[in-house]
Scaffold this motif. Structure first.
Motif, PDB file in Angstrom:
ATOM      1  N   LYS A  14       6.264  58.541  69.459  1.00 29.72           N
ATOM      2  CA  LYS A  14       7.187  56.908  69.513  1.00 29.72           C
ATOM      3  C   LYS A  14       7.536  56.554  67.578  1.00 29.72           C
ATOM      4  CE  LYS A  14       6.140  55.723  74.231  1.00 29.72           C
ATOM      5  NZ  LYS A  14       6.337  54.424  74.881  1.00 29.72           N
ATOM      6  N   SER A  15       6.513  56.887  66.835  1.00 32.21           N
ATOM      7  CA  SER A  15       6.163  56.809  65.193  1.00 32.21           C
ATOM      8  C   SER A  15       7.304  57.621  64.898  1.00 32.21           C
ATOM      9  CB  SER A  15       4.864  56.484  65.284  1.00 32.21           C
ATOM     10  OG  SER A  15       3.665  55.758  66.018  1.00 32.21           O
ATOM     11  N   CYS A  16       7.047  58.299  65.629  1.00 34.16           N
ATOM     12  CA  CYS A  16       8.053  59.527  64.163  1.00 34.16           C
ATOM     13  C   CYS A  16       9.625  59.459  64.790  1.00 34.16           C
ATOM     14  CB  CYS A  16       7.688  60.976  64.351  1.00 34.16           C
ATOM     15  SG  CYS A  16       8.677  62.060  63.149  1.00 34.16           S
ATOM     16  N   ASN A  17      10.075  58.901  66.025  1.00 33.63           N
ATOM     17  CA  ASN A  17      11.417  58.643  66.177  1.00 33.63           C
ATOM     18  C   ASN A  17      11.617  57.252  65.673  1.00 33.63           C
ATOM     19  OD1 ASN A  17      11.458  61.241  67.939  1.00 33.63           O
ATOM     20  ND2 ASN A  17      11.376  60.058  69.975  1.00 33.63           N
ATOM     21  N   TYR A  18      10.269  56.457  65.800  1.00 34.59           N
ATOM     22  CA  TYR A  18      11.053  55.080  65.340  1.00 34.59           C
ATOM     23  C   TYR A  18      11.512  55.767  63.467  1.00 34.59           C
ATOM     24  CZ  TYR A  18      10.781  50.689  63.180  1.00 34.59           C
ATOM     25  OH  TYR A  18      10.430  49.097  62.216  1.00 34.59           O
ATOM     26  N   ILE A  19      10.703  56.186  62.902  1.00 32.07           N
ATOM     27  CA  ILE A  19      11.571  56.201  61.420  1.00 32.07           C
ATOM     28  C   ILE A  19      12.305  57.058  60.937  1.00 32.07           C
ATOM     29  CG2 ILE A  19       9.945  57.169  59.352  1.00 32.07           C
ATOM     30  CD1 ILE A  19       8.907  54.836  60.234  1.00 32.07           C
ATOM     31  N   LEU A  20      12.896  58.129  62.256  1.00 32.48           N
ATOM     32  CA  LEU A  20      13.646  58.901  62.515  1.00 32.48           C
ATOM     33  C   LEU A  20      14.934  57.951  62.481  1.00 32.48           C
ATOM     34  CD1 LEU A  20      13.182  61.929  64.253  1.00 32.48           C
ATOM     35  CD2 LEU A  20      12.974  61.801  61.796  1.00 32.48           C
ATOM     36  N   VAL A  56       0.378  65.312  58.682  1.00 29.70           N
ATOM     37  CA  VAL A  56       2.031  64.361  58.940  1.00 29.70           C
ATOM     38  C   VAL A  56       3.158  64.747  58.268  1.00 29.70           C
ATOM     39  CG1 VAL A  56       2.944  62.012  58.528  1.00 29.70           C
ATOM     40  CG2 VAL A  56       0.549  62.028  58.842  1.00 29.70           C
ATOM     41  N   SER A  57       2.666  65.535  56.774  1.00 25.56           N
ATOM     42  CA  SER A  57       3.996  66.003  56.430  1.00 25.56           C
ATOM     43  C   SER A  57       4.687  67.032  57.000  1.00 25.56           C
ATOM     44  CB  SER A  57       3.816  66.983  54.684  1.00 25.56           C
ATOM     45  OG  SER A  57       2.892  65.454  54.161  1.00 25.56           O
ATOM     46  N   LYS A  58       4.469  68.295  58.034  1.00 18.89           N
ATOM     47  CA  LYS A  58       4.617  69.420  58.283  1.00 18.89           C
ATOM     48  C   LYS A  58       5.757  68.205  59.979  1.00 18.89           C
ATOM     49  CE  LYS A  58       4.412  72.865  57.631  1.00 18.89           C
ATOM     50  NZ  LYS A  58       5.485  73.589  56.684  1.00 18.89           N
ATOM     51  N   LEU A  59       4.688  67.594  60.136  1.00 15.10           N
ATOM     52  CA  LEU A  59       5.210  66.984  61.527  1.00 15.10           C
ATOM     53  C   LEU A  59       6.805  65.972  60.801  1.00 15.10           C
ATOM     54  CD1 LEU A  59       5.549  64.867  63.873  1.00 15.10           C
ATOM     55  CD2 LEU A  59       3.827  63.743  62.927  1.00 15.10           C
ATOM     56  N   ILE A  60       7.143  65.323  59.735  1.00 19.13           N
ATOM     57  CA  ILE A  60       8.174  64.930  59.596  1.00 19.13           C
ATOM     58  C   ILE A  60       9.418  66.096  58.948  1.00 19.13           C
ATOM     59  CG2 ILE A  60       9.083  63.181  57.594  1.00 19.13           C
ATOM     60  CD1 ILE A  60       7.422  61.688  59.794  1.00 19.13           C
ATOM     61  N   GLU A  61       8.298  66.838  58.597  1.00 18.40           N
ATOM     62  CA  GLU A  61       9.875  67.931  57.764  1.00 18.40           C
ATOM     63  C   GLU A  61      10.340  68.938  59.321  1.00 18.40           C
ATOM     64  OE1 GLU A  61       8.857  72.677  56.341  1.00 18.40           O
ATOM     65  OE2 GLU A  61       7.763  70.882  55.223  1.00 18.40           O
ATOM     66  N   ARG A  62       9.173  68.909  59.957  1.00 18.78           N
ATOM     67  CA  ARG A  62      10.136  69.649  61.609  1.00 18.78           C
ATOM     68  C   ARG A  62      10.634  69.146  61.962  1.00 18.78           C
ATOM     69  NH1 ARG A  62       3.722  71.632  62.448  1.00 18.78           N
ATOM     70  NH2 ARG A  62       4.420  73.947  62.265  1.00 18.78           N
ATOM     71  N   SER A 104      -0.120  53.366  61.836  1.00 28.25           N
ATOM     72  CA  SER A 104      -2.091  52.866  62.341  1.00 28.25           C
ATOM     73  C   SER A 104      -1.374  51.837  62.653  1.00 28.25           C
ATOM     74  CB  SER A 104      -1.912  52.254  60.580  1.00 28.25           C
ATOM     75  OG  SER A 104      -2.347  54.122  59.686  1.00 28.25           O
ATOM     76  N   LYS A 105      -0.785  50.797  62.956  1.00 31.29           N
ATOM     77  CA  LYS A 105      -0.616  49.798  63.918  1.00 31.29           C
ATOM     78  C   LYS A 105      -0.164  50.107  65.154  1.00 31.29           C
ATOM     79  CE  LYS A 105       2.236  47.039  60.207  1.00 31.29           C
ATOM     80  NZ  LYS A 105       3.361  46.602  59.112  1.00 31.29           N
ATOM     81  N   HIS A 106       0.510  51.250  65.230  1.00 29.40           N
ATOM     82  CA  HIS A 106       0.575  51.835  67.298  1.00 29.40           C
ATOM     83  C   HIS A 106       0.022  52.919  67.812  1.00 29.40           C
ATOM     84  CE1 HIS A 106       4.302  48.774  67.248  1.00 29.40           C
ATOM     85  NE2 HIS A 106       3.412  49.328  65.759  1.00 29.40           N
ATOM     86  N   SER A 107      -1.418  53.441  66.891  1.00 25.78           N
ATOM     87  CA  SER A 107      -1.939  54.939  66.659  1.00 25.78           C
ATOM     88  C   SER A 107      -2.656  54.633  68.385  1.00 25.78           C
ATOM     89  CB  SER A 107      -3.017  55.250  66.063  1.00 25.78           C
ATOM     90  OG  SER A 107      -3.579  53.995  65.884  1.00 25.78           O
ATOM     91  N   GLU A 108      -3.150  53.421  69.003  1.00 27.83           N
ATOM     92  CA  GLU A 108      -4.123  53.165  70.077  1.00 27.83           C
ATOM     93  C   GLU A 108      -2.755  52.333  71.891  1.00 27.83           C
ATOM     94  OE1 GLU A 108      -6.367  50.612  69.033  1.00 27.83           O
ATOM     95  OE2 GLU A 108      -7.227  51.581  67.427  1.00 27.83           O
ATOM     96  N   GLN A 149       6.033  55.806  54.969  1.00 28.48           N
ATOM     97  CA  GLN A 149       6.209  54.731  56.144  1.00 28.48           C
ATOM     98  C   GLN A 149       5.585  55.443  57.413  1.00 28.48           C
ATOM     99  OE1 GLN A 149      10.426  55.485  56.018  1.00 28.48           O
ATOM    100  NE2 GLN A 149      10.521  54.646  53.718  1.00 28.48           N
ATOM    101  N   PHE A 150       5.471  56.850  57.556  1.00 31.23           N
ATOM    102  CA  PHE A 150       5.082  57.001  59.549  1.00 31.23           C
ATOM    103  C   PHE A 150       3.764  56.655  59.080  1.00 31.23           C
ATOM    104  CE2 PHE A 150       2.053  59.958  61.433  1.00 31.23           C
ATOM    105  CZ  PHE A 150       2.717  59.914  62.546  1.00 31.23           C
ATOM    106  N   VAL A 151       2.436  56.386  58.594  1.00 28.60           N
ATOM    107  CA  VAL A 151       1.271  56.137  58.645  1.00 28.60           C
ATOM    108  C   VAL A 151       1.161  54.817  58.591  1.00 28.60           C
ATOM    109  CG1 VAL A 151      -1.145  55.770  56.761  1.00 28.60           C
ATOM    110  CG2 VAL A 151       0.608  58.285  56.905  1.00 28.60           C
TER     111      VAL A 151
END
Length: 219
Positions: free
Chosen positions: A22-28, A49-55, A79-83, A73-75
């Motif tokens: 969900k965090s990665c989708n938000y950034i996308l 994280v860098s490879k996650l974003i790249e993929r 960091s606010k939604h990791s839990e 931006q992802f971090v």
């Protein structure tokens, strides 16, 4: 006798996939790119994280500079939604307490950025006395490079690799075991397949956390 067990975090101790996805989708979405089904992130995570974003990005948008911009931006967002939806897998807490009761040292070695790694471990396992909790650090190569294992060994004060087991859910984890000379336990409740774990050098395969306790006490 096993004196130390090193655990991967995401997909091994914690089910983090929904919060990561969900965090990665938000950034996308913020940049107008297509998003992905949350379960697709099982194959995007595992190498930092860098490879996650790249993929996750379209192939034409994967320049190192842009990946680094989105990483920051992802971090910040994660960091606010990791839990939000993250939780330990069933049986994990019982396993950790049993291992601790047998005076087996416990550690975490993750490719998640170190602040996120340490925050989640403190949040979900406050009563477990890990001897070392290490995540991805700037200037230090990520798994499957063995450096993180060597750093954990140093912090744990254990030098005999025959006294150590490493549990993880991905091929990168098992490659880390091979590269560091540590016996690897592939766990099947995480993000990747049994085939991937075996192909990358898993010495043991377990379907339930209680089997890790059995392995630790048998060796």
């Amino acid at each position: 006798m096993i004196k130390l067990i090193i655990f991967d975090l995401d997909g091994t101790l914690l089910n983090t996939i929904n919060d990561l996805g969900k965090s990665c989708n938000y950034i996308l979405e913020q940049h107008g790119f297509p998003t992905h089904p949350l379960q697709a992130y099982r194959f995007f995570v595992g190498n930092g994280v860098s490879k996650l974003i790249e993929r996750a990005l379209p192939e034409t948008q994967r320049s190192p500079e842009f990946v680094e911009k989105l990483r920051k931006q992802f971090v910040e967002y994660y960091s606010k939604h990791s839990e939000d939806e993250t939780a330990p897998y069933p049986g994990i807490m019982k396993m950790l307490k049993e291992l601790e009761s047998k005076q087996i040292k416990l550690a975490v070695a993750s490719n998640k950025f170190i602040e996120g790694t340490q925050s989640l471990v403190q949040k979900f396992f406050p009563d477990i006395q890990f001897v070392s909790v290490i995540g991805q650090r700037e200037g230090i190569p990520v798994k499957p490079d063995p450096q993180i294992v060597y750093d954990v060994m140093r912090e744990a004060g254990i030098t005999n690799k025959n006294e150590i087991l490493y549990a993880g859910d991905s091929g990168a984890d098992m490659q880390t075991c091979v590269n560091s000379g540590i016996r690897g336990i592939g766990v099947l409740w995480g993000f990747r397949s049994k085939e991937e774990l075996l192909e990358n050098g898993a010495e043991y395969i377990v379907e339930d956390p209680s089997e890790i306790v059995q392995l630790a006490l048998q060796k």
